[in-house]
Design an enzyme around this catalytic site. Structure first.
Site, short mmCIF file in Angstrom:
data_model
loop_
_atom_site.label_atom_id
_atom_site.label_comp_id
_atom_site.label_asym_id
_atom_site.label_seq_id
_atom_site.Cartn_x
_atom_site.Cartn_y
_atom_site.Cartn_z
N LEU A 145 5.89 0.43 2.75
CA LEU A 145 4.84 -0.05 1.84
C LEU A 145 3.91 -1.08 2.52
O LEU A 145 3.05 -1.67 1.85
CB LEU A 145 5.47 -0.68 0.58
N GLY A 146 4.11 -1.31 3.81
CA GLY A 146 3.19 -2.15 4.57
C GLY A 146 3.33 -3.65 4.32
O GLY A 146 2.42 -4.41 4.65
N LYS A 164 0.85 -1.20 0.00
CA LYS A 164 0.00 0.00 0.00
C LYS A 164 0.88 1.25 0.00
O LYS A 164 2.05 1.20 0.40
CB LYS A 164 -0.94 0.03 1.20
N ASP A 221 -1.78 -0.64 11.11
CA ASP A 221 -2.14 -0.56 9.69
C ASP A 221 -2.55 -1.90 9.07
O ASP A 221 -2.67 -2.00 7.85
CB ASP A 221 -1.04 0.15 8.89
N ASP A 244 5.01 -6.19 5.72
CA ASP A 244 4.92 -7.12 6.85
C ASP A 244 3.48 -7.19 7.36
O ASP A 244 2.97 -8.28 7.69
CB ASP A 244 5.89 -6.67 7.96
N SER A 245 2.81 -6.04 7.40
CA SER A 245 1.41 -6.01 7.86
C SER A 245 0.52 -6.79 6.90
O SER A 245 -0.35 -7.57 7.32
CB SER A 245 0.91 -4.57 7.94
N PRO A 293 9.65 -4.69 -0.96
CA PRO A 293 10.91 -4.47 -0.24
C PRO A 293 10.69 -4.36 1.27
O PRO A 293 9.67 -3.81 1.72
CB PRO A 293 11.43 -3.15 -0.81
#
Ligand code: C5P
Length: 281
Positions: free
Chosen positions: A95-96, A9, A132, A98-99, A90
């Protein structure tokens, strides 16, 4: 086997309204899912094995393993799984990734293990893992408020191309916390810019780069050495309107015109920058 695609994201806006009594910050942000995906494969197995094709990805500190542990605690299941995380987003980039992977783990294992949890129950677990994660149950374009976990879907953007540039700058786990700790009231705003962008989206207007503000812009310049110089180089070489993704350090620019986006992307590639051409999804 169950396979889940976990998207990245960007935050089109990221306004910080104030610090809350619980130590978190109240935010007002438009989040947008983009077509850069990690791919997670789930298979039944004895015990738990979580591994990746990316050597620098460390399962022990990833939210994926924490998601599995919370899911086991919540349901009492003793089933095992082998989870393969094919990393394309990356690491530690804003850019979220891991979430999004953790949400994929919750939904993937709910299916693999036939746990029968509803989306609300999975979201409740996700909220314990980070602010997030909730967005990734929705995707598309959405308003995030509260500490980022209160999501209201918005009308989709007109189809747009997003170039991501990943600066080659050192970053540590916990960088989001550090970025929030570096904020002071001078970085706060009232959420009006985000609401103006929402009005524009709702009335079908094209995206105005002026409205894409991010409270971490100035903070990131001091947290990531070299970012200021890089931005300067890009604007001198004709890549206007670069924005910070999340709390950084990734930079993005957004295009309605595909030909223009492809041209700029190939220029960047030829200069050996780590970059991606993605679309809004
Ligand atoms: O929610 P998450 O665990 O990803 O947040 C990491 C850290 O970032 C929190 O411990 C908190 O210090 C900070 N944070 C914040 N306000 C938010 C989200 C995160 O201060 N809205």
């Amino acid at each position: 086997m169950t396979t889940i695609f976990a998207p990245a994201k960007i935050n089109l806006t990221l306004e910080i309204l104030r610090k809350r009594p619980d130590g978190y910050h109240e935010i007002c942000s438009i989040m947008q899912a983009i077509s850069l995906f990690d791919v997670l494969d789930f298979q039944e197995a004895d015990g738990l094995k979580v591994y990746s094709d990316n050597d620098t990805w460390d399962g022990r500190i990833s939210l994926v393993v924490q998601a599995v542990n919370l899911l086991r605690e919540r349901t009492g299941t003793r089933k095992g799984a082998s989870i393969f995380v094919q990393k394309h987003i990356p690491l530690l980039s804003g850019l979220g990734g891991d979430s999004s992977d953790a949400v994929a783990a919750l939904t993937g294992l709910n299916t693999l293990w036939n746990l029968g949890l509803g989306r609300g129950e999975l979201m409740e677990i996700a909220r314990k893992l980070g602010s997030d994660l909730t967005f990734f149950f929705y995707g598309g374009t959405a308003l995030a408020t509260g500490r980022g976990e209160v999501i209201s879907p918005l009308p989709p953007l007109p189809r747009s191309w997003i170039i991501l540039i990943i600066p080659d700058t050192p970053r540590q786990p916990g960088k989001t916390k550090t970025a929030y700790q570096s904020l002071n009231p001078g970085h706060y705003s009232d959420g009006n810019t985000t609401h103006q962008l929402i009005n524009n989206l709702e009335s079908g207007k094209t995206l105005d780069d002026i409205l894409l503000i991010n409270a971490f812009e100035r903070v990131a310049l001091s947290l990531y050495p070299g970012l200021a110089t890089l931005r300067q180089q890009f604007s001198e070489s004709g890549i206007p309107n670069l924005h910070l993704a999340g709390s950084g350090p990734t930079l993005f620019s957004i295009y309605i015109n595909e030909t223009e986006a492809r041209m700029i992307f190939s220029q960047l590639k030829s200069r050996h920058f780590q970059c991606y051409l993605t679309e809004t999804i």
